[in-house]
Design a protein around this motif. Sequence first.
Motif, PDB file in Angstrom:
ATOM      1  N   ILE A 102       0.841  -1.205   0.000  1.00 33.28           N
ATOM      2  CA  ILE A 102       0.000   0.000   0.000  1.00 33.28           C
ATOM      3  C   ILE A 102       0.871   1.248   0.000  1.00 33.28           C
ATOM      4  CG2 ILE A 102      -1.550   1.383   1.442  1.00 33.28           C
ATOM      5  CD1 ILE A 102      -3.031  -1.166   2.134  1.00 33.28           C
ATOM      6  N   LYS A 103       1.895   1.259   0.851  1.00 30.47           N
ATOM      7  CA  LYS A 103       2.791   2.415   0.900  1.00 30.47           C
ATOM      8  C   LYS A 103       3.519   2.619  -0.424  1.00 30.47           C
ATOM      9  CE  LYS A 103       3.465   2.187   5.856  1.00 30.47           C
ATOM     10  NZ  LYS A 103       4.374   1.836   6.934  1.00 30.47           N
ATOM     11  N   GLU A 104       3.923   1.524  -1.059  1.00 33.45           N
ATOM     12  CA  GLU A 104       4.618   1.615  -2.340  1.00 33.45           C
ATOM     13  C   GLU A 104       3.690   2.155  -3.434  1.00 33.45           C
ATOM     14  OE1 GLU A 104       7.897   0.972  -3.249  1.00 33.45           O
ATOM     15  OE2 GLU A 104       8.176   1.006  -1.094  1.00 33.45           O
ATOM     16  N   ILE A 105       2.445   1.715  -3.434  1.00 32.07           N
ATOM     17  CA  ILE A 105       1.493   2.204  -4.441  1.00 32.07           C
ATOM     18  C   ILE A 105       1.228   3.690  -4.231  1.00 32.07           C
ATOM     19  CG2 ILE A 105      -0.906   2.038  -5.223  1.00 32.07           C
ATOM     20  CD1 ILE A 105      -0.713  -0.979  -4.682  1.00 32.07           C
ATOM     21  N   GLU A 106       1.083   4.087  -2.963  1.00 28.91           N
ATOM     22  CA  GLU A 106       0.889   5.512  -2.674  1.00 28.91           C
ATOM     23  C   GLU A 106       2.093   6.331  -3.135  1.00 28.91           C
ATOM     24  OE1 GLU A 106       0.115   5.406   1.504  1.00 28.91           O
ATOM     25  OE2 GLU A 106      -2.049   5.184   1.229  1.00 28.91           O
ATOM     26  N   ALA A 107       3.292   5.804  -2.943  1.00 26.63           N
ATOM     27  CA  ALA A 107       4.495   6.495  -3.398  1.00 26.63           C
ATOM     28  C   ALA A 107       4.516   6.590  -4.928  1.00 26.63           C
ATOM     29  CB  ALA A 107       5.746   5.780  -2.891  1.00 26.63           C
ATOM     30  N   LEU A 108       4.086   5.531  -5.602  1.00 22.81           N
ATOM     31  CA  LEU A 108       4.003   5.534  -7.059  1.00 22.81           C
ATOM     32  C   LEU A 108       3.052   6.629  -7.536  1.00 22.81           C
ATOM     33  CD1 LEU A 108       4.558   4.022  -9.823  1.00 22.81           C
ATOM     34  CD2 LEU A 108       2.448   2.792  -9.308  1.00 22.81           C
ATOM     35  N   TYR A 109       1.911   6.757  -6.890  1.00 19.64           N
ATOM     36  CA  TYR A 109       0.937   7.775  -7.271  1.00 19.64           C
ATOM     37  C   TYR A 109       1.480   9.183  -7.007  1.00 19.64           C
ATOM     38  CZ  TYR A 109      -2.548   4.059  -7.678  1.00 19.64           C
ATOM     39  OH  TYR A 109      -3.236   2.947  -8.056  1.00 19.64           O
TER      40      TYR A 109
END
Length: 124
Positions: A102-109
Amino acid sequence: MNTLTSIQHNQCSYITSQRDDLWEGLETVASHYGAAEVPKLASMAHRSQVIQLYKNLLYLGREYPLGYDYFRERLKRAFLKNRDATDPEQISQMVARGEFVIKEIEALYMLRKYRTLKKRYYED
């Protein structure tokens, strides 16, 4: 004002007694069924964590660069692959891994948003 304080005090004492009764009930259930059944109580807590993790990931997948359908299918496959896991330690590790994702996806966004703003306002 004085009656309001007494009502709040009565409500707090009622909630406290209900909480204590609940814990006593859980301890009674655990002692009645023995140590073999205690992990089932823990797995109920893990179940809600896993469901919440799945919902959060589905929500984040709406804006995934490769499309929502792609993200949803991959997510469903990953959760179905691990649906037979029963070890509470292993489930906790998988939930922690999901929170990391989840944290990685948020960082991607956030990176995508930054790059868009940079392209819009700065010439390179």
